[in-house]
Design a protein around this motif. Structure first.
Motif, mmCIF file in Angstrom:
data_model
loop_
_atom_site.group_PDB
_atom_site.id
_atom_site.type_symbol
_atom_site.label_atom_id
_atom_site.label_comp_id
_atom_site.label_asym_id
_atom_site.label_seq_id
_atom_site.Cartn_x
_atom_site.Cartn_y
_atom_site.Cartn_z
ATOM 1 N N LYS A 602 0.847 -1.196 0.000
ATOM 2 C CA LYS A 602 0.000 0.000 0.000
ATOM 3 C C LYS A 602 0.877 1.238 0.000
ATOM 4 C CE LYS A 602 -4.242 -1.820 1.842
ATOM 5 N NZ LYS A 602 -5.128 -1.966 2.995
ATOM 6 N N GLY A 604 1.335 4.635 1.501
ATOM 7 C CA GLY A 604 0.883 5.376 2.673
ATOM 8 C C GLY A 604 1.168 6.853 2.529
ATOM 9 N N GLU A 605 1.161 7.528 3.636
ATOM 10 C CA GLU A 605 1.375 8.974 3.638
ATOM 11 C C GLU A 605 2.863 9.270 3.436
ATOM 12 O OE1 GLU A 605 -1.020 11.321 6.150
ATOM 13 O OE2 GLU A 605 -2.316 10.506 4.582
ATOM 14 N N ILE A 610 3.836 0.434 2.499
ATOM 15 C CA ILE A 610 3.535 -0.472 3.608
ATOM 16 C C ILE A 610 3.447 -1.898 3.062
ATOM 17 C CG2 ILE A 610 1.956 -0.965 5.517
ATOM 18 C CD1 ILE A 610 3.049 1.869 5.630
ATOM 19 N N SER A 636 -1.413 0.603 8.947
ATOM 20 C CA SER A 636 -1.252 -0.053 7.656
ATOM 21 C C SER A 636 -2.248 0.467 6.620
ATOM 22 C CB SER A 636 -1.379 -1.568 7.817
ATOM 23 O OG SER A 636 -2.605 -1.867 8.458
ATOM 24 N N GLY A 638 -3.669 3.269 3.620
ATOM 25 C CA GLY A 638 -3.067 3.709 2.377
ATOM 26 C C GLY A 638 -3.786 3.131 1.180
#
Ligand SMILES: [Zn+2]
Length: 862
Positions: A602, A604-605, A610, A636, A638
């Motif tokens: 994923k 993420g920010e 992730i 976790s 995203g």
């Protein structure tokens, strides 16, 4: 030739065309327009596919060893005597070889010729010392009097002593009597500047069969190393760059290409006192030394004395051939240092003759033979005229080689002494010597450039290091360049700073401190000193390669020399999901590797990927392979990430870099889209070169519009700005800085999807910035209000605009979502320039991940 080109899809502006170019100006022989030589469409760029993986392995290995495709015994061996004859594999005949039309030696004819010469003479040795991007062998020919293995070992010991015990070597009166002065001739580095190769073959044949006692004497006291063709791919294809589309004569301190890596190792191993690099075409023959500005990290007093002397010798030999303008169209030779105020400088160490001096060459030259046979002339002139020109060019190149070996013969002891002195000053850490005005006729105050060496550079370990991965890459690169690097065995203090154990130290008391400094210093803003530069003017590895590097005024005594950076990959213990911050190209490679393996990553920010806890084994594998460090993921969430598939209208170096990072890239152009491009397999369109929205057919435009409702766009440069406006993407106005401006700039980044984690510096070439930003546009990175130029050449244009003052505080990289939902990122900087600024590559990757992951999703405030 060192054609002044606007490399990366930027329009060549009037400012560039009217810039002084006196070294090549010749009204009777007009230069072709400065055209882009790279990225001329997908057909050439296709060959950039299949770039060999440059991954690390379980143990960290120096960059020089990461060349599995290279032959095992690259470079001169220390153990064998001479001759060391290799029966060369003979390539299949290729009737399409571009050399044939000129009556010159096709690539496939070189091996048979060298095999024949080896049979005829015990003075000739041939080794395969490298392999090209497209897999062709590179041939090193050594011509010297036979040596027993013991004699060869003695030569190697003396060569080592010159570098590592120069004070002792200077006192040894026997050394110059016994040491064979090494001379290096590099030919055909630009593939469509052919005749250096033919002159080398002619010279090798003459020297190997001559009964002249002067030749016997020469070979007893010299080793002549010939790189028969530095660019076999380009020779065959009749093009300037290699098979990957890179100009090898811009690649020396980057060494992105296998050919450059092989030449670098050859110069380290052979340690030539003198080198020439054979190019074309400037009428009359252009012979370095150069105009100012002069590189400040050379021992320039020794360099200019010898380089000017050999330049004059080559000039006399070439003019002595008797060719005239009236009869043959050949003008008298010219020496930029003597004949021109500026325009042909030796400031950036990216060219062969500007790199060789760091390995001990005290005379080093570009030579441009006179009569044009490439580009438009190749296609338009009658074959007999081309062959007449090529025959003259071959004579001229051979005369340059002859003059140079005669020079080495006549100054044998002095050249060796001067090389020893270069390494002695470095080893002792003497201050840079200010070259006295008048050291050679015409050497004025405008020629004096000097630097201040720090005591050492520290590449810190621990919290003071931006990126351990980037630090390891830089350390391996320095070592591959024969720079000595130590690793601190315990913590140490310099001033108020404590550096942890494991920090790397580059002590500037070392024989190759000039090379260490030219890579690790910031560089200088030389805009005030000269009107125009030939090529780039800033390149600092310390500021652009992603690692923290600090000059210090003392060096710890307990730094232990290393042969490779220590491993940096890690995966934390535990059972939680894993986070990988994508702050460096190595992390991009690791992430793309995971995506290619189908791992459910994923996005993420703030540019963090992730990885689910269940994929710990996959994480360990890429941590080892790329030296990247995972951490525990806090949360976790995203957006699901898949492999990013890119359609790229880009230059060759950008395609190479995108592929090197592991992206799947399909080259496109206006033509490709007009031919009916299937957008189904594309997540992001990258536009920097060769795509004109206005040039699209209505059908192609409709297909593009349909793509823009589902796909993202990343743009760079003027082509990108034009495309953005025509396609109705972001509300911005692109503003162009002066087109020949380039260098390292200070920047300020936001915490946006692209800006977050960016280094404090970037690189520009034809800088751009963005004004009139719509509400949907976010500034990812801005030019700093101080400067912003740190190192390079950037002036305002004649109207007082387009300079660094105009760029202060302006947006350099922006992002946003257009009305259709497409995510767009626009670069006004050059984050992938010639595969050099490695610390910036991940910005582009973050732009690609972000645009591909949010496009089509609900539009939220950027
Ligand atoms: Zn050239």
């Amino acid at each position: 030739m060192r054609l002044r080109t606007a490399l990366l899809g930027v329009a060549v502006s009037a400012a560039l065309l009217v810039a002084p170019q006196t070294a090549v100006a010749d009204p009777a022989d007009p230069q072709p327009p400065a055209v882009r030589e790279f990225g001329n469409g997908p057909e050439r760029n296709e060959v950039a596919a299949g770039v060999p993986e440059q991954a690390g392995t379980l143990r960290a290995v120096p960059e020089a060893e990461r060349r599995p495709e290279q032959p095992p015994h690259a470079g001169p061996s220390r153990e064998q005597g001479y001759p060391r004859q290799t029966r060369l594999p003979e390539p299949a005949e290729n009737p399409a070889d571009a050399s044939i039309k000129l009556g010159l030696m096709p690539y496939h004819g070189i091996a048979p010729k060298l095999n024949e010469l080896q049979k005829r003479s015990d003075r000739v040795s041939v080794e395969i010392f490298g392999r090209t991007h497209q897999g062709r062998d590179m041939y090193l020919v050594t011509v010297t009097a036979p040596e027993s293995p013991g004699q060869a070992r003695e030569q190697a010991r003396m060569r080592d002593r010159i570098e590592h015990d120069p004070a002792g070597a200077a006192r040894d009166r026997n050394l110059a009597k016994r040491y064979k002065a090494p001379l290096y001739v590099n030919a055909n580095i630009h593939g469509n500047e052919w005749e250096g190769t033919d002159a080398v073959l002619r010279t090798v044949e003459e020297l190997s069969t001559s009964k002249d006692p002067a030749v016997t004497a020469l070979l007893a006291k010299t080793r002549l190393y010939f790189n028969v063709t530095a660019n076999p791919d380009g020779r065959v294809l009749g093009q300037r760059p290699n098979g990957a589309g890179f100009d090898l004569n811009r690649d020396f301190i980057t060494a992105s290409q296998p050919e450059t890596q092989a030449m670098r190792q050859l110069m380290i191993d052979a340690q030539p006192v003198t080198m020439i690099d054979l190019h074309g075409y400037v009428n009359g023959t252009l012979i370095e030394p150069t105009t100012p500005p002069h590189g400040a990290n050379y021992e320039y007093d020794l360099f200019i004395k010898n380089t000017y002397a050999n330049g004059l010798g080559m000039e006399a030999a070439i003019n002595g051939l008797g060719y005239t303008f009236d009869k043959d169209g050949v003008r008298p030779a010219q020496i930029p240092f003597r004949d021109d105020p500026e325009g042909w400088d030796d400031w950036p160490p990216i060219f062969t003759p500007q790199y060789a001096p760091f390995h001990g060459a005290v005379a080093s030259h570009t030579v441009e033979i006179p009569l044009r046979v490439n580009n438009a002339d190749y296609n338009s002139l009658p074959v007999e005229e081309l062959r007449r020109r090529s025959a003259i060019n071959t004579d001229v190149a051979a005369a340059a080689i002859r003059a140079t070996y005669a020079f080495v013969q006549s100054r044998h002891d002095q050249l060796i002494a001067d090389q020893i002195e270069v390494f002695r000053r470095g080893s002792k850490g003497e201050p840079a010597k200010e070259v006295p005005v008048g050291i050679v006729p015409g050497f004025g105050p405008e020629d004096v450039y000097t630097t201040t060496y720090p005591r050492a550079y520290v590449i810190p370990a621990g919290a003071g290091q931006r990126s351990a991965t980037a630090a390891a890459r830089l350390v391996d690169h320095l070592i591959a360049n024969d720079v000595e690097v130590g690793r601190a065995e315990r913590e140490f203090r310099v001033g108020r700073t404590t550096y942890p154990q494991g920090s790397y130290v580059v002590d500037m008391r070392q024989p190759k401190r000039g090379l260490a400094n030219v890579m690790l210093e910031q560089g200088a803003d030389i805009s005030p000193r000269v009107d125009a530069m030939y090529d780039i003017s800033g390149w600092s590895h310390a500021l652009l390669w992603g690692a923290t590097v600090q000059p210090v005024d003392s060096a710890p005594a307990h730094a232990k020399p290393v042969k490779a950076a220590a491993p940096t990959g890690s995966v934390p213990h535990g059972w939680s999901a894993l986070a990988l911050k994508v702050g460096d190209a190595k992390e991009v490679m690791a992430l793309n590797d995971l995506l290619a393996d189908g791992v459910a990553v994923k996005w993420g920010e703030n540019g963090t990927a992730i990885v689910p806890a269940s994929e710990r084994d996959a994480a360990r594998r890429v941590a080892d392979r790329y030296g990247v460090a995972f951490t525990q993921a806090g949360k976790s969430g995203g957006t699901a990430l898949t492999q990013v598939r890119i359609a790229a209208a880009a230059s060759a170096d950008e395609l190479f870099t995108l592929r090197e990072m592991g992206f799947s890239v399909t080259p496109v152009s206006t033509q490709v889209l007009n031919d009916g491009f299937d957008w189904d397999g594309t997540d992001v369109l990258y536009v920097s070169s060769g795509l004109s929205h206005a040039g699209l057919t209505p059908e192609a435009r409709a297909a593009l519009d349909a793509f823009l409702t589902t796909g993202g766009v990343v743009t760079r440069g003027s082509t990108g700005v034009t495309f953005n406006a025509a396609a109705g993407l972001l509300t911005v106005t692109g503003v162009a800085g002066r087109s020949d401006a380039n260098g390292v700039v200070r920047t300020v980044s936001s915490d946006g999807p692209v800006g977050a984690g960016s280094p404090e510096h970037s690189f520009v070439y034809s800088p751009r910035w963005f004004t009139g930003l719509g509400p949907e546009v976010r500034v990812e990175q801005a030019y700093a209000t101080d400067g912003p130029l740190v190192a390079g050449h950037w002036r305002a244009d004649a109207n007082g605009v387009g300079g660094p003052e105009s760029a202060r505080g302006q947006a350099a990289v922006v992002s946003g979502r257009d009305e259709r939902g497409a995510a767009v990122v626009m670069f006004g900087t050059e984050p992938m320039f010639r595969n050099h600024p490695k610390g910036l590559f991940s910005q582009v990757a973050r732009a690609l991940y972000w645009t591909s992951s949010v496009t089509g999703a609900a539009v939220t405030t950027p």
